[in-house]
Design a protein around this motif. Sequence first.
Motif, PDB file in Angstrom:
ATOM      1  N   ILE A  52       0.829  -1.206   0.000  1.00 10.29           N
ATOM      2  CA  ILE A  52       0.000   0.000   0.000  1.00 10.29           C
ATOM      3  C   ILE A  52       0.866   1.259   0.000  1.00 10.29           C
ATOM      4  O   ILE A  52       0.577   2.236  -0.690  1.00 10.29           O
ATOM      5  N   ASP A  53       1.979   1.215   0.748  1.00  9.90           N
ATOM      6  CA  ASP A  53       2.831   2.398   0.808  1.00  9.90           C
ATOM      7  C   ASP A  53       3.417   2.736  -0.560  1.00  9.90           C
ATOM      8  O   ASP A  53       3.596   3.900  -0.901  1.00  9.90           O
ATOM      9  N   PHE A  54       3.715   1.684  -1.349  1.00  9.55           N
ATOM     10  CA  PHE A  54       4.264   1.919  -2.685  1.00  9.55           C
ATOM     11  C   PHE A  54       3.261   2.694  -3.538  1.00  9.55           C
ATOM     12  O   PHE A  54       3.633   3.536  -4.337  1.00  9.55           O
ATOM     13  N   LEU A  55       1.979   2.397  -3.351  1.00 10.55           N
ATOM     14  CA  LEU A  55       0.945   3.099  -4.108  1.00 10.55           C
ATOM     15  C   LEU A  55       0.734   4.515  -3.593  1.00 10.55           C
ATOM     16  O   LEU A  55       0.236   5.377  -4.303  1.00 10.55           O
ATOM     17  N   ARG A  56       1.074   4.762  -2.308  1.00 10.90           N
ATOM     18  CA  ARG A  56       0.750   6.052  -1.693  1.00 10.90           C
ATOM     19  C   ARG A  56       1.917   7.028  -1.687  1.00 10.90           C
ATOM     20  O   ARG A  56       1.717   8.224  -1.521  1.00 10.90           O
ATOM     21  N   ASN A  57       3.158   6.510  -1.859  1.00 12.50           N
ATOM     22  CA  ASN A  57       4.327   7.374  -1.695  1.00 12.50           C
ATOM     23  C   ASN A  57       4.721   8.088  -2.981  1.00 12.50           C
ATOM     24  O   ASN A  57       4.486   7.599  -4.075  1.00 12.50           O
ATOM     25  N   PHE A  58       5.357   9.250  -2.783  1.00 20.51           N
ATOM     26  CA  PHE A  58       5.941   9.972  -3.900  1.00 20.51           C
ATOM     27  C   PHE A  58       7.333   9.397  -4.176  1.00 20.51           C
ATOM     28  O   PHE A  58       7.855   8.634  -3.361  1.00 20.51           O
ATOM     29  N   PRO A  59       7.941   9.755  -5.339  1.00 21.18           N
ATOM     30  CA  PRO A  59       9.299   9.273  -5.569  1.00 21.18           C
ATOM     31  C   PRO A  59      10.225   9.745  -4.450  1.00 21.18           C
ATOM     32  O   PRO A  59      10.043  10.821  -3.901  1.00 21.18           O
ATOM     33  N   ALA A  60      11.187   8.915  -4.098  1.00 23.79           N
ATOM     34  CA  ALA A  60      12.071   9.263  -3.000  1.00 23.79           C
ATOM     35  C   ALA A  60      13.449   8.687  -3.292  1.00 23.79           C
ATOM     36  O   ALA A  60      13.582   7.753  -4.077  1.00 23.79           O
ATOM     37  N   PRO A  61      14.488   9.260  -2.669  1.00 25.25           N
ATOM     38  CA  PRO A  61      15.834   8.740  -2.907  1.00 25.25           C
ATOM     39  C   PRO A  61      16.095   7.406  -2.201  1.00 25.25           C
ATOM     40  O   PRO A  61      17.115   6.785  -2.445  1.00 25.25           O
ATOM     41  N   TYR A  62      15.214   6.984  -1.281  1.00 21.04           N
ATOM     42  CA  TYR A  62      15.435   5.712  -0.596  1.00 21.04           C
ATOM     43  C   TYR A  62      14.447   4.677  -1.114  1.00 21.04           C
ATOM     44  O   TYR A  62      13.277   4.976  -1.328  1.00 21.04           O
ATOM     45  N   ILE A  63      14.946   3.444  -1.230  1.00 17.20           N
ATOM     46  CA  ILE A  63      14.144   2.411  -1.854  1.00 17.20           C
ATOM     47  C   ILE A  63      12.859   2.128  -1.081  1.00 17.20           C
ATOM     48  O   ILE A  63      11.779   1.985  -1.659  1.00 17.20           O
ATOM     49  N   ASP A  64      12.962   2.077   0.245  1.00 19.98           N
ATOM     50  CA  ASP A  64      11.770   1.702   1.010  1.00 19.98           C
ATOM     51  C   ASP A  64      10.770   2.853   1.134  1.00 19.98           C
ATOM     52  O   ASP A  64       9.658   2.663   1.587  1.00 19.98           O
ATOM     53  N   LYS A  65      11.168   4.076   0.696  1.00 20.41           N
ATOM     54  CA  LYS A  65      10.232   5.202   0.751  1.00 20.41           C
ATOM     55  C   LYS A  65       9.619   5.511  -0.612  1.00 20.41           C
ATOM     56  O   LYS A  65       8.657   6.251  -0.708  1.00 20.41           O
ATOM     57  N   ALA A  66      10.248   4.956  -1.684  1.00 21.35           N
ATOM     58  CA  ALA A  66       9.828   5.338  -3.031  1.00 21.35           C
ATOM     59  C   ALA A  66       8.473   4.750  -3.365  1.00 21.35           C
ATOM     60  O   ALA A  66       8.161   3.627  -2.991  1.00 21.35           O
ATOM     61  N   GLY A  67       7.664   5.546  -4.042  1.00 23.19           N
ATOM     62  CA  GLY A  67       6.339   5.068  -4.446  1.00 23.19           C
ATOM     63  C   GLY A  67       5.940   5.614  -5.796  1.00 23.19           C
ATOM     64  O   GLY A  67       6.633   6.450  -6.371  1.00 23.19           O
ATOM     65  N   ILE A  68       4.790   5.139  -6.278  1.00 19.32           N
ATOM     66  CA  ILE A  68       4.388   5.477  -7.642  1.00 19.32           C
ATOM     67  C   ILE A  68       3.179   6.408  -7.656  1.00 19.32           C
ATOM     68  O   ILE A  68       2.580   6.652  -8.698  1.00 19.32           O
ATOM     69  N   PHE A  69       2.823   6.982  -6.481  1.00 24.55           N
ATOM     70  CA  PHE A  69       1.586   7.765  -6.397  1.00 24.55           C
ATOM     71  C   PHE A  69       1.556   8.903  -7.409  1.00 24.55           C
ATOM     72  O   PHE A  69       0.557   9.092  -8.118  1.00 24.55           O
TER      73      PHE A  69
END
Lengths: 289, 313
Positions: A52-69
């Motif tokens: 779910i976080d992948f769908l909700r997050n904006f692009p980020a420089p860290y892999i576990d924070k990056a998302g496709i929202f």
Amino acid sequence: MHQKVDSSLIKRKVTKNRLFYFIFILATLISLSFLVILIYRILSQGIGYLNIDFLRNFPAPYIDKAGIFAGLMGSIFMIAITAPVSIILGVSTALYLEEYAKDNKFTRFIQVNVQNLAGVPSIVFGLLGLTFFVYIMGFGYTLISGALTMSLLVLPVIVVASQEAIRSVPQELREASIGMGATRWQTIWRIVLPTSIPGIITGSILALSRAIGETAPLIIVGAAAAIYTIPDSFLSRYTVMPIQIYSWTARPQEEWQYVAAAGIIVLLIILLCMNAIAVWIRNKFQKRY
Amino acid sequence: MVNKRDNISYSVQDMIKKNKKNKGLHNLVEKLVPIFLFLCAGVSVITTIGILFTLLRESISFFREISFADFYLGTHWSPWTDHFGVAPLIAGTLLITCIAICVALPLGLAAAIYLSEYASENARKVIKPILEILAGIPTVVYGFFALTFVSPMLQYIFTDMRIFNALSAGIVVGIMIIPMIASLSEDAMNAVPNTLRDGALGLGATRFEVATKVVLPAAFSGIVASVVLATSRAIGETMIVTIAAGATPNLTFNPTESIQTLTAFIVQGAKGDTSYLSTIYKSIYAVGITLFIFTLLMNILSQYIARRFKEDY
């Protein structure tokens, strides 16, 4: 007198036939196996990063924070502009060619022109968009530039699909309507369009699913990878899913491949849904005369 | 009885009266709609003119700075150091296209023959749509596949090959165009009437002989047209080569090297900090018009073959 049949020749012919039968089947299976390998690779790489976080997050420089929202919303906004523009233009063009145009040189020119546009590489449409929408119209690297470029890109596909749908409406229906005293436009609006709409919608959905997966022209007209907001107007900077996937794929560290694969899964699921809807509409509503 | 008739005539008159009132509006709609539709049809023509205009405008001003001969005869492409010889990009594009056709032609044609001549109706109904899924997969996904799967696999065979190479990109472009060749060729073969097949089978030919000696010659124009169209797609393909083939303009026909195609340069040139109306900005249009002419010629050739050599039964 009986002529002697050369049985060894026949045997050879039959063996050859059987041999090539297997070669042809093998080639077909190899082609199909590419699809299986592709899907398997992407699922096995990306499924672990999909949550779910992948769908909700904006692009980020860290892999576990990056998302496709941002990409997901950007794609939806882009299609929200591209769909009405390209469908209205495309269906109108098809109606003109099939219902109004006389069979003269100019009509044939438009027809050939549409066919040739469908064969122009998508990146050339990007160059058109860059000069015309980004610089001459002054829209800059914004959502509207990208959406209009995409509209022109899918236009020929929608025209051809709509023409086929309109052509499949039997002439008797038109004649009956005209015979009852309906005008030409009434016939089109009440008879031709309702009868051909399943084919038109199916063709349009398939064309738009191509627009969702398209990357190259949007790079040219300036869709960016690092976008941390959702577009709030036609003139916002934007990104789309394929651009995000491309930027993750292009990074040298191997872990980003898994993020890219997760993005690809989201993209493929959306395309699969669109295609399923298109096929469903065609099977459910299309009548054969 | 009489009453009823009056009623009817009254309502008909009423309808006519009502109709007359609306007639002005109707006439207006009837006149305006064709004009609106005609204008919409004009957009596709304007798009073509727009493509030609933009490509020509920037290319012409590019060729004022860099001579025509330097561009098309030069063999060194390095725009950031002012070397504009396009040959390496054309070589890269041709290399990718050749590899792609080597992959797609045998597989696609064999699949088409299987589907049209051997497969049962049910098998055909299942296999053809699945094959066509390959054509609907976004090219960025193919690029990812080429870089993360095909390249590493090929490195087992060519151990000194770099991860970015023409071979993996070309193979994957080939995979992408298989369904195009298979599907369009199968359509062409399907259009060959069964009476021809029955005739040959009745004379004692095997299925293989029917396929190669009757159906293939009869459907030849459609098959060639599909291959030419697929070639045009391969020439214009962008994302796979941008991702997997590297960004090294390289005048080579060695498939294990990193190369750059016409399309990949356009992406690179437009993506960077290229300022508007700089020479590099204009050079992407010069490359673009070269690409456009290549694909246009292929498309016209394909349509010409399909029309000129079409056999009607």
